[in-house]
Write a protein that holds these residues in place. Structure first.
Motif, PDB file in Angstrom:
ATOM      1  N   ARG A  39       0.830  -1.211   0.000  1.00 52.46           N
ATOM      2  CA  ARG A  39       0.000   0.000   0.000  1.00 52.46           C
ATOM      3  C   ARG A  39       0.865   1.261   0.000  1.00 52.46           C
ATOM      4  O   ARG A  39       1.896   1.317   0.656  1.00 52.46           O
ATOM      5  CB  ARG A  39      -0.897   0.042   1.231  1.00 52.46           C
ATOM      6  N   PHE A  40       0.379   2.270  -0.736  1.00 53.57           N
ATOM      7  CA  PHE A  40       0.967   3.608  -0.741  1.00 53.57           C
ATOM      8  C   PHE A  40      -0.155   4.599  -0.470  1.00 53.57           C
ATOM      9  O   PHE A  40      -1.230   4.481  -1.044  1.00 53.57           O
ATOM     10  CB  PHE A  40       1.588   3.940  -2.107  1.00 53.57           C
ATOM     11  N   ASN A  41       0.103   5.558   0.403  1.00 49.64           N
ATOM     12  CA  ASN A  41      -0.898   6.555   0.738  1.00 49.64           C
ATOM     13  C   ASN A  41      -0.261   7.939   0.700  1.00 49.64           C
ATOM     14  O   ASN A  41       0.841   8.130   1.208  1.00 49.64           O
ATOM     15  CB  ASN A  41      -1.467   6.279   2.138  1.00 49.64           C
ATOM     16  N   PHE A  42      -0.949   8.899   0.081  1.00 55.70           N
ATOM     17  CA  PHE A  42      -0.502  10.292   0.032  1.00 55.70           C
ATOM     18  C   PHE A  42      -1.267  11.069   1.089  1.00 55.70           C
ATOM     19  O   PHE A  42      -2.488  11.084   1.085  1.00 55.70           O
ATOM     20  CB  PHE A  42      -0.748  10.890  -1.356  1.00 55.70           C
ATOM     21  N   GLN A  43      -0.536  11.722   1.986  1.00 48.12           N
ATOM     22  CA  GLN A  43      -1.134  12.402   3.134  1.00 48.12           C
ATOM     23  C   GLN A  43      -0.634  13.838   3.201  1.00 48.12           C
ATOM     24  O   GLN A  43       0.562  14.098   3.105  1.00 48.12           O
ATOM     25  CB  GLN A  43      -0.729  11.653   4.403  1.00 48.12           C
ATOM     26  N   GLY A  44      -1.555  14.770   3.360  1.00 47.67           N
ATOM     27  CA  GLY A  44      -1.189  16.170   3.531  1.00 47.67           C
ATOM     28  C   GLY A  44      -0.765  16.449   4.959  1.00 47.67           C
ATOM     29  O   GLY A  44      -1.230  15.808   5.893  1.00 47.67           O
ATOM     30  N   SER A  45       0.133  17.399   5.122  1.00 53.26           N
ATOM     31  CA  SER A  45       0.600  17.796   6.449  1.00 53.26           C
ATOM     32  C   SER A  45      -0.514  18.497   7.215  1.00 53.26           C
ATOM     33  O   SER A  45      -1.334  19.206   6.629  1.00 53.26           O
ATOM     34  CB  SER A  45       1.802  18.728   6.313  1.00 53.26           C
ATOM     35  N   MET A  46      -0.514  18.333   8.535  1.00 54.31           N
ATOM     36  CA  MET A  46      -1.497  19.024   9.371  1.00 54.31           C
ATOM     37  C   MET A  46      -1.277  20.529   9.356  1.00 54.31           C
ATOM     38  O   MET A  46      -2.177  21.294   9.691  1.00 54.31           O
ATOM     39  CB  MET A  46      -1.428  18.505  10.807  1.00 54.31           C
ATOM     40  N   SER A  47      -0.092  20.980   8.964  1.00 45.58           N
ATOM     41  CA  SER A  47       0.198  22.416   8.936  1.00 45.58           C
ATOM     42  C   SER A  47      -0.192  23.075   7.614  1.00 45.58           C
ATOM     43  O   SER A  47       0.090  24.247   7.407  1.00 45.58           O
ATOM     44  CB  SER A  47       1.677  22.665   9.233  1.00 45.58           C
ATOM     45  N   ASN A  48      -0.828  22.342   6.712  1.00 41.57           N
ATOM     46  CA  ASN A  48      -1.294  22.923   5.452  1.00 41.57           C
ATOM     47  C   ASN A  48      -2.571  23.729   5.683  1.00 41.57           C
ATOM     48  O   ASN A  48      -3.545  23.216   6.213  1.00 41.57           O
ATOM     49  CB  ASN A  48      -1.592  21.823   4.415  1.00 41.57           C
ATOM     50  N   TYR A  49      -2.531  24.991   5.301  1.00 41.78           N
ATOM     51  CA  TYR A  49      -3.697  25.866   5.418  1.00 41.78           C
ATOM     52  C   TYR A  49      -3.952  26.498   4.059  1.00 41.78           C
ATOM     53  O   TYR A  49      -3.030  26.710   3.272  1.00 41.78           O
ATOM     54  CB  TYR A  49      -3.455  26.966   6.458  1.00 41.78           C
ATOM     55  N   PRO A  50      -5.202  26.828   3.748  1.00 39.87           N
ATOM     56  CA  PRO A  50      -5.530  27.392   2.437  1.00 39.87           C
ATOM     57  C   PRO A  50      -4.749  28.655   2.087  1.00 39.87           C
ATOM     58  O   PRO A  50      -4.523  28.930   0.921  1.00 39.87           O
ATOM     59  CB  PRO A  50      -7.025  27.695   2.535  1.00 39.87           C
ATOM     60  N   ASP A  51      -4.311  29.415   3.082  1.00 41.57           N
ATOM     61  CA  ASP A  51      -3.653  30.690   2.784  1.00 41.57           C
ATOM     62  C   ASP A  51      -2.133  30.578   2.605  1.00 41.57           C
ATOM     63  O   ASP A  51      -1.478  31.583   2.336  1.00 41.57           O
ATOM     64  CB  ASP A  51      -3.974  31.723   3.863  1.00 41.57           C
ATOM     65  N   ILE A  52      -1.572  29.376   2.735  1.00 44.70           N
ATOM     66  CA  ILE A  52      -0.130  29.233   2.508  1.00 44.70           C
ATOM     67  C   ILE A  52       0.115  28.744   1.089  1.00 44.70           C
ATOM     68  O   ILE A  52      -0.708  28.048   0.504  1.00 44.70           O
ATOM     69  CB  ILE A  52       0.551  28.306   3.540  1.00 44.70           C
ATOM     70  N   GLU A  53       1.245  29.126   0.536  1.00 43.38           N
ATOM     71  CA  GLU A  53       1.530  28.813  -0.865  1.00 43.38           C
ATOM     72  C   GLU A  53       2.115  27.411  -1.056  1.00 43.38           C
ATOM     73  O   GLU A  53       1.744  26.696  -1.965  1.00 43.38           O
ATOM     74  CB  GLU A  53       2.507  29.845  -1.425  1.00 43.38           C
TER      75      GLU A  53
END
Length: 64
Positions: A39-53
């Protein structure tokens, strides 16, 4: 997560991983290897916010 990632992963699965036996569920790819599953899973960081580039992503790999 950003929509472009979902679109990229769908295209990547269709063009490369599906022929190798991977099935896709959301952002997880899995294939039956007989004695085990890969299995491979792509996970976003918890520190990702809509206003960061620059968003961060992690790739998790598992064998079960």
């Amino acid at each position: 997560m950003k929509k472009w990632l979902d679109e990229f992963l769908s295209e990547f699965h269709k063009n490369h991983l599906k022929e190798l036996g991977f099935k896709k569920v959301r952002r997880t790819f899995a294939r039956d290897m007989g004695d085990y599953w890969e299995r491979f899973n792509f996970q976003g960081s918890m520190s990702n916010y809509p206003d960061i580039e620059n968003w961060r992503y992690y790739i998790n790999h598992g064998i079960e």
